[in-house]
Design a protein around this motif. Sequence first.
Motif, PDB file in Angstrom:
ATOM      1  N   THR A   1      67.227  20.952  68.011  1.00  0.00           N
ATOM      2  CA  THR A   1      66.854  22.045  67.124  1.00  0.00           C
ATOM      3  C   THR A   1      65.336  22.187  67.169  1.00  0.00           C
ATOM      4  OG1 THR A   1      68.711  21.498  65.696  1.00  0.00           O
ATOM      5  CG2 THR A   1      67.051  22.975  64.787  1.00  0.00           C
TER       6      THR A   1
ATOM      7  N   ILE B   1      62.958  22.415  63.883  1.00  0.00           N
ATOM      8  CA  ILE B   1      62.640  21.175  63.171  1.00  0.00           C
ATOM      9  C   ILE B   1      61.662  20.333  63.972  1.00  0.00           C
ATOM     10  CG2 ILE B   1      63.583  19.089  62.139  1.00  0.00           C
ATOM     11  CD1 ILE B   1      64.382  21.679  60.737  1.00  0.00           C
TER      12      ILE B   1
ATOM     13  N   THR C   1      67.680  17.243  62.236  1.00  0.00           N
ATOM     14  CA  THR C   1      68.156  18.310  61.371  1.00  0.00           C
ATOM     15  C   THR C   1      68.426  17.765  59.975  1.00  0.00           C
ATOM     16  OG1 THR C   1      69.257  19.315  63.273  1.00  0.00           O
ATOM     17  CG2 THR C   1      69.916  20.092  61.105  1.00  0.00           C
TER      18      THR C   1
END
Length: 299
Positions: free
Chosen positions: A93, A96, A200
Amino acid sequence: GNIFSTLQDQLEFEKILQTKSNKRFSKELLERSQSLLPDSDIENYGYGIEFKEYLGIPYTYHAGSSGAWKAITARFEDRGFSIITLTNSGKITPNIQTLNSADVLLDLEINEEFIRLRPEKIGPYVSIEEIEGIYELDGYIWQLEVREGDLYLLRSGRNDTKLIREADNLFQQWNDAPFKQEFTVNEKGEMQVTAYYTDTPDFTLTRKNTDLSQYDFTTIEGEFLNEETGVTYSIEYLSEMDYEVRYRDKKRKAILMSNEELIFKNSNYRLRIDTLKNGKVKDLYLTFGRNQNVRFSRQ
């Protein structure tokens, strides 16, 4: 999607935007391109960029993805600092990761509670049969399915993944141990799954529990047309709560979540069902991503 670039190209573009200096573009145009929309009630969106704060510091960013290809540019203009992250891994991700990089590179006070890697304690034992079902969080769908004694996780755009029990109510992905799933029952008696991963913040999905024992599953069958696009959905009932949706040359499996909603399996496509007082289905309203309530009328 469909933008082909390199990290070096993006860095050169950042230099132009931060210095507001370029032979091809005027300073005024460059400044306007990075500003909020004029005369708009929207306070956090400009020309393709979003305005936010992180740990009290204002920044602008744009992020997006096409399949596993993901990218983000985050610009802390007051600090004269930008981070660009490009990745082709579905397990990362970058939003992040990018903010985590800002923690280090801008010497910010790191919020250690932001990401939890596992639950604080193990809960009561749950069998995989108790877990099976469809879970949802704001339109994001997980399906948990038992196959020949094993538990599988089904998600949109990903391969079906076998889960292995780590503790009484805690499972992990068979090929990615840090990805953990905790199953608990909330105050309403609903089964929930909380996901933990290394990059995450944890999030929780709730299982959809609906009594459809008296529902006429064939009432959704038929053809539904969206006049604006000319697309027709042809819906056929298969068995239990399963349907087949055909459109153009494609076929998709769908499942009835409730008497008000049909979702495409392993997808974020959702059809809200508009039912008349006589029990007949009049219209279906399709929602996916930025597309909201696209009407398909029964033919």
